[in-house]
Design a protein around this motif. Structure first.
Motif, PDB file in Angstrom:
ATOM      1  N   LEU B  13      60.988  47.170  63.575  1.00  0.00           N
ATOM      2  CA  LEU B  13      62.092  46.739  64.652  1.00  0.00           C
ATOM      3  C   LEU B  13      63.044  47.627  64.423  1.00  0.00           C
ATOM      4  O   LEU B  13      63.702  47.926  63.438  1.00  0.00           O
ATOM      5  N   ASP B  14      63.333  48.328  65.587  1.00  0.00           N
ATOM      6  CA  ASP B  14      64.604  49.264  65.697  1.00  0.00           C
ATOM      7  C   ASP B  14      65.386  48.982  66.723  1.00  0.00           C
ATOM      8  O   ASP B  14      65.056  49.089  67.969  1.00  0.00           O
ATOM      9  N   ALA B  15      66.710  48.374  66.420  1.00  0.00           N
ATOM     10  CA  ALA B  15      67.709  48.165  67.422  1.00  0.00           C
ATOM     11  C   ALA B  15      67.829  49.213  68.293  1.00  0.00           C
ATOM     12  O   ALA B  15      68.190  50.194  67.783  1.00  0.00           O
ATOM     13  N   ASP B  16      68.102  49.067  69.621  1.00  0.00           N
ATOM     14  CA  ASP B  16      68.336  50.160  70.580  1.00  0.00           C
ATOM     15  C   ASP B  16      69.915  50.406  70.379  1.00  0.00           C
ATOM     16  O   ASP B  16      70.817  49.579  70.580  1.00  0.00           O
ATOM     17  N   CYS B  17      70.345  51.736  70.341  1.00  0.00           N
ATOM     18  CA  CYS B  17      71.626  52.236  70.313  1.00  0.00           C
ATOM     19  C   CYS B  17      72.445  51.076  69.649  1.00  0.00           C
ATOM     20  O   CYS B  17      73.452  50.718  70.287  1.00  0.00           O
ATOM     21  N   PHE B  18      72.106  50.682  68.200  1.00  0.00           N
ATOM     22  CA  PHE B  18      72.665  49.595  67.668  1.00  0.00           C
ATOM     23  C   PHE B  18      74.012  49.361  67.668  1.00  0.00           C
ATOM     24  O   PHE B  18      74.560  48.247  68.298  1.00  0.00           O
ATOM     25  N   TYR B  19      75.083  50.595  67.339  1.00  0.00           N
ATOM     26  CA  TYR B  19      76.491  50.141  67.332  1.00  0.00           C
ATOM     27  C   TYR B  19      77.114  49.724  68.668  1.00  0.00           C
ATOM     28  O   TYR B  19      77.881  49.155  68.967  1.00  0.00           O
ATOM     29  N   ARG B  78      84.439  52.421  65.429  1.00  0.00           N
ATOM     30  CA  ARG B  78      83.623  51.775  64.746  1.00  0.00           C
ATOM     31  C   ARG B  78      84.040  50.443  63.981  1.00  0.00           C
ATOM     32  O   ARG B  78      85.125  50.314  63.377  1.00  0.00           O
ATOM     33  N   ASP B  79      83.242  49.319  63.760  1.00  0.00           N
ATOM     34  CA  ASP B  79      83.423  48.252  63.090  1.00  0.00           C
ATOM     35  C   ASP B  79      82.465  47.787  62.186  1.00  0.00           C
ATOM     36  O   ASP B  79      81.699  46.991  62.651  1.00  0.00           O
ATOM     37  N   PHE B  80      82.451  48.318  61.054  1.00  0.00           N
ATOM     38  CA  PHE B  80      80.993  47.827  60.243  1.00  0.00           C
ATOM     39  C   PHE B  80      80.973  46.300  59.930  1.00  0.00           C
ATOM     40  O   PHE B  80      79.966  45.899  59.568  1.00  0.00           O
ATOM     41  N   ARG B  81      82.070  45.610  60.006  1.00  0.00           N
ATOM     42  CA  ARG B  81      82.023  44.199  59.649  1.00  0.00           C
ATOM     43  C   ARG B  81      81.334  43.593  60.603  1.00  0.00           C
ATOM     44  O   ARG B  81      80.574  42.646  60.481  1.00  0.00           O
ATOM     45  N   TYR B  83      79.390  44.870  62.898  1.00  0.00           N
ATOM     46  CA  TYR B  83      77.769  45.259  62.818  1.00  0.00           C
ATOM     47  C   TYR B  83      77.003  44.628  61.928  1.00  0.00           C
ATOM     48  O   TYR B  83      75.962  44.292  62.094  1.00  0.00           O
ATOM     49  N   GLU B  84      77.489  44.500  60.694  1.00  0.00           N
ATOM     50  CA  GLU B  84      76.756  43.804  59.626  1.00  0.00           C
ATOM     51  C   GLU B  84      76.640  42.090  60.113  1.00  0.00           C
ATOM     52  O   GLU B  84      75.398  41.669  59.709  1.00  0.00           O
ATOM     53  N   VAL B  85      77.645  41.517  60.665  1.00  0.00           N
ATOM     54  CA  VAL B  85      77.037  40.162  61.186  1.00  0.00           C
ATOM     55  C   VAL B  85      76.027  40.138  61.974  1.00  0.00           C
ATOM     56  O   VAL B  85      75.121  39.343  61.731  1.00  0.00           O
ATOM     57  N   LEU B  86      75.993  41.008  62.953  1.00  0.00           N
ATOM     58  CA  LEU B  86      74.776  41.054  64.137  1.00  0.00           C
ATOM     59  C   LEU B  86      73.774  41.496  63.301  1.00  0.00           C
ATOM     60  O   LEU B  86      72.546  41.020  63.557  1.00  0.00           O
ATOM     61  N   SER B  87      73.671  42.422  62.287  1.00  0.00           N
ATOM     62  CA  SER B  87      72.449  43.046  61.465  1.00  0.00           C
ATOM     63  C   SER B  87      72.020  41.659  60.727  1.00  0.00           C
ATOM     64  O   SER B  87      70.747  41.430  60.542  1.00  0.00           O
ATOM     65  N   ARG B  88      72.842  41.116  59.926  1.00  0.00           N
ATOM     66  CA  ARG B  88      72.197  39.986  59.479  1.00  0.00           C
ATOM     67  C   ARG B  88      71.736  38.876  60.168  1.00  0.00           C
ATOM     68  O   ARG B  88      70.750  38.087  59.773  1.00  0.00           O
ATOM     69  N   ARG B  89      72.432  38.718  61.572  1.00  0.00           N
ATOM     70  CA  ARG B  89      71.677  37.809  62.322  1.00  0.00           C
ATOM     71  C   ARG B  89      70.228  37.953  62.564  1.00  0.00           C
ATOM     72  O   ARG B  89      69.455  36.970  62.586  1.00  0.00           O
ATOM     73  N   MET B  90      70.109  39.409  62.917  1.00  0.00           N
ATOM     74  CA  MET B  90      68.657  39.850  62.957  1.00  0.00           C
ATOM     75  C   MET B  90      67.831  39.839  61.967  1.00  0.00           C
ATOM     76  O   MET B  90      66.652  39.062  62.256  1.00  0.00           O
ATOM     77  N   LEU B  91      68.295  39.769  60.977  1.00  0.00           N
ATOM     78  CA  LEU B  91      67.633  39.684  59.539  1.00  0.00           C
ATOM     79  C   LEU B  91      67.077  38.011  59.335  1.00  0.00           C
ATOM     80  O   LEU B  91      66.137  37.689  59.231  1.00  0.00           O
ATOM     81  N   GLU B  92      68.001  37.229  59.885  1.00  0.00           N
ATOM     82  CA  GLU B  92      67.469  35.601  59.942  1.00  0.00           C
ATOM     83  C   GLU B  92      66.603  35.564  60.759  1.00  0.00           C
ATOM     84  O   GLU B  92      65.675  34.886  60.313  1.00  0.00           O
ATOM     85  N   VAL B  93      66.587  35.995  62.316  1.00  0.00           N
ATOM     86  CA  VAL B  93      65.713  35.794  62.939  1.00  0.00           C
ATOM     87  C   VAL B  93      64.304  36.422  62.599  1.00  0.00           C
ATOM     88  O   VAL B  93      63.284  35.623  62.750  1.00  0.00           O
ATOM     89  N   MET B  94      64.231  37.543  62.292  1.00  0.00           N
ATOM     90  CA  MET B  94      63.175  38.311  61.507  1.00  0.00           C
ATOM     91  C   MET B  94      62.276  37.522  60.460  1.00  0.00           C
ATOM     92  O   MET B  94      61.236  37.431  60.477  1.00  0.00           O
ATOM     93  N   THR B 399      92.696  48.917  58.521  1.00  0.00           N
ATOM     94  CA  THR B 399      91.770  48.119  57.799  1.00  0.00           C
ATOM     95  C   THR B 399      90.533  48.512  57.937  1.00  0.00           C
ATOM     96  O   THR B 399      89.753  47.913  57.262  1.00  0.00           O
ATOM     97  N   SER B 400      90.125  48.905  59.170  1.00  0.00           N
ATOM     98  CA  SER B 400      88.673  49.258  59.439  1.00  0.00           C
ATOM     99  C   SER B 400      88.276  50.284  58.227  1.00  0.00           C
ATOM    100  O   SER B 400      86.846  50.542  58.296  1.00  0.00           O
ATOM    101  N   ASN B 401      89.008  51.046  57.903  1.00  0.00           N
ATOM    102  CA  ASN B 401      88.833  52.123  56.972  1.00  0.00           C
ATOM    103  C   ASN B 401      88.294  51.366  55.325  1.00  0.00           C
ATOM    104  O   ASN B 401      87.707  51.958  54.414  1.00  0.00           O
ATOM    105  N   GLY B 402      88.508  49.865  55.383  1.00  0.00           N
ATOM    106  CA  GLY B 402      88.267  49.163  54.234  1.00  0.00           C
ATOM    107  C   GLY B 402      86.724  48.792  54.071  1.00  0.00           C
ATOM    108  O   GLY B 402      86.423  48.179  53.262  1.00  0.00           O
TER     109      GLY B 402
END
Lengths: 155, 414
Positions: B13-19, B78-81, B83-94, B399-402
């Protein structure tokens, strides 16, 4: 510094668009129409929330229409804090915006920009955009040392 | 597709233009518009929408080039916090779609492909998984299902965007491989691709049809693994758990250039503090440290050192890294990025003191590190940090640099 903003056309009342001929400033992006307000326009204007109503007002004093007001479209928050506008009965206002524009870069704005509203000697409303020193990110993105003061947002 | 193959099918599975897709989940205003997500402190496009890609903008392109190609592009921080929320939601679905899932990267997963309901074909299952992810997470993704990981990834790449394709028939595989240049295989690019050219190996099919021993001699055993995979023999397992790190790295772009040695040193110390956090999380000590610095004129420098004893102590790592930086530093050159690489990792366990270490000094350093961790856990990351980082005040203020992509743990790839 922010040299322009854009607002989705659907955010503006049709009556306001017609009254101010704003469709002349309409552009399409991704199939959606938006109205662009640029400081380089011959007659620079900005949308402003005042007393619960959206209005279109003159942006700054670039052509020197007023001998009283500074010949610019921006003011520092620091100038306001130090009482620089005290004698002009300036009031803070919100400038709604979907996008900001700076040196060719369009960036997303979630709500809008803080502004300052004053009356000139002809009793016309004039709005200034409030700015602050750029964050590191904004400076790298736009190469500008000033950034607009955004409403409940920091970029 | 034979039924015997159903148990061994592997999905990708590869998310399309994920960010960009992640930004659109919380901000529908961006849908259908050309959007670029900026990294490197706002200097470069790290992800772009298909609308922006159509204008010629490429990932990694500086914003100043991108805005010329796509003047109507909208740029987002960019906001990796998020993106991680959605990434982990995808992981749960998978994990509800497959008995075995590998969290490969923030936007890619490998999984054991199984029918999503009794009697359902793998092609229909690919469609069902794609639609579930879109419905439950809001992110469009492409699914590829094949006999091996490498084939599954090539198939999902060919089916983008928002595709779902199961290819298990060798003939259909061959026609797909014939259309793809060999450089599209993960792990083959640059020098490795050049090594294949004199042998007439240009497409993925050329590589699959090449003599296995030749491939091994040209690309070592990792190349042979790819050869098996291209021929439909799974040689790379699905790793449901992340294997132990061989190296841990921290660093990145400065956004602006740095000539002042004090600023460069501040970046070094920032990266050391980030590295120590990661070492502590993995209960690991460093045996060998490298500092790499990239300059805007294309030059680079690297300093390396082997530590007297494996450590995660701030004072010892700063001392070691400082001497590495001296080697990597080019006076008056404008530095643009830095990477700190920790290798020769050891499991953290009680060890005898080094020849020149005093017990008092060691205990004091451990106590300071503990207090620092406790304060930062309670108040916020980097609330208590070295004074050497003071020249980077504006970086810490944002804070986004954190939180960066490397702070998202558990991925098997970067």
């Amino acid at each position: 510094m922010c040299l322009g903003i854009s607002l989705a056309r659907t955010e503006l009342p049709l009556e306001l668009i017609a009254r101010h001929g704003l469709d002349r400033c309409a552009h399409a992006r991704g199939g959606e129409k938006e109205i662009q307000f640029l400081f380089r326009d011959r007659d620079p204007r900005l949308p402003v929330w005042q007393d619960g109503q959206l209005q279109i007002m003159r942006w700054g004093n670039s052509h020197g229409q007023s001998r009283l007001l500074p010949r610019t479209g921006w003011t520092w928050q620091e100038t306001i804090d130090s009482g620089g506008w005290k004698n002009l009965d300036a009031v803070p206002v919100d400038i709604p915006a979907s996008l900001g524009f700076e040196r060719g870069v369009w960036y997303r704005i979630r709500q809008g920009i803080r502004g300052l509203l004053v009356l000139d000697e002809q009793n016309s409303h004039v709005v200034y955009m409030i700015c602050e020193p750029s964050t590191h990110y904004y400076r790298v993105m736009t190469r500008s040392d000033r950034m607009p003061m955004l409403i409940d947002e920091q970029i | 597709m034979g039924n015997s193959r159903r148990d061994t099918a592997i999905g990708h599975l590869d998310a399309d233009c994920f960010y960009v897709s992640a930004e659109r989940v919380r901000d529908p205003f961006l849908c259908g518009k050309p959007v670029g997500v900026l990294g490197n402190q706002g200097a470069c496009v790290i992800a772009k929408s298909y609308e922006m890609k159509a204008a010629g903008v490429k990932t990694g392109m500086p914003i100043w080039e991108a805005m010329k190609l796509c003047p109507g592009g909208i740029y987002i921080k960019r906001d990796f916090r998020w993106y991680e929320v959605l990434s982990r939601r995808m992981l749960e679905v998978m994990r509800t779609c497959s008995p075995r899932v590998e969290y490969y990267s923030i936007d890619e997963f490998f999984f054991q492909a199984v029918p999503q309901s009794p009697g359902m074909s793998l092609q229909d299952s690919a469609l069902a998984i794609r639609d579930r992810v879109a419905q439950e997470v809001g992110v469009p993704a492409t699914i590829g299902i094949a006999r091996s990981r490498t084939l599954a990834k090539l198939i999902s790449d060919s089916a983008k965007p928002f595709g779902a394709l199961a290819v298990l028939d060798p003939e259909a595989e061959a026609s797909l491989l014939a259309e793809r240049p060999v450089s599209e295989i993960t792990g083959i690019s640059g020098q490795r691709e050049k090594r294949l050219l004199p042998w007439g190996i240009r497409t993925c099919l050329d590589l699959a049809r090449a003599d296995r021993r030749l491939v091994r001699s040209l690309l070592t055993s990792s190349g042979e693994t790819l050869w098996w995979e291209l021929n439909g023999e799974p040689a790379q397992p699905i790793r449901a758990n992340r294997p132990l790190h061989k190296a841990i790295s921290r660093g990145g772009s400065f956004g602006e250039t740095a000539v002042d040695p004090a600023v460069l040193y501040a970046w070094l110390v920032r990266n050391i503090e980030r590295l120590i956090e990661e070492l502590h999380y993995h209960e690991t000590l460093v045996g060998r440290l490298s500092v790499w610095v990239g300059y805007n004129d294309g030059r680079s420098g690297i300093g390396q050192t082997t530590l007297a004893v494996p450590t995660d102590r701030f004072d010892q790592l700063v001392e070691a890294a400082r001497s590495c930086l001296r080697t990597a530093w080019i006076p008056r050159a404008a530095a643009q990025r830095m990477h700190l690489i920790a290798e020769n990792l050891h499991k953290r366990e009680p060890r005898p003191l080094g020849l020149f270490e005093s017990a008092t000094e060691h205990n004091r350093a451990e106590a300071v590190a503990k207090v620092k961790r406790q304060v930062n856990d309670r108040i916020g990351r980097f609330a208590l940090r070295s004074a050497a980082t003071l020249p980077l005040k504006s970086i810490y203020k944002d804070t986004s640099n954190g939180y960066d992509i490397c702070d998202i743990r558990g991925k098997t790839c970067f």
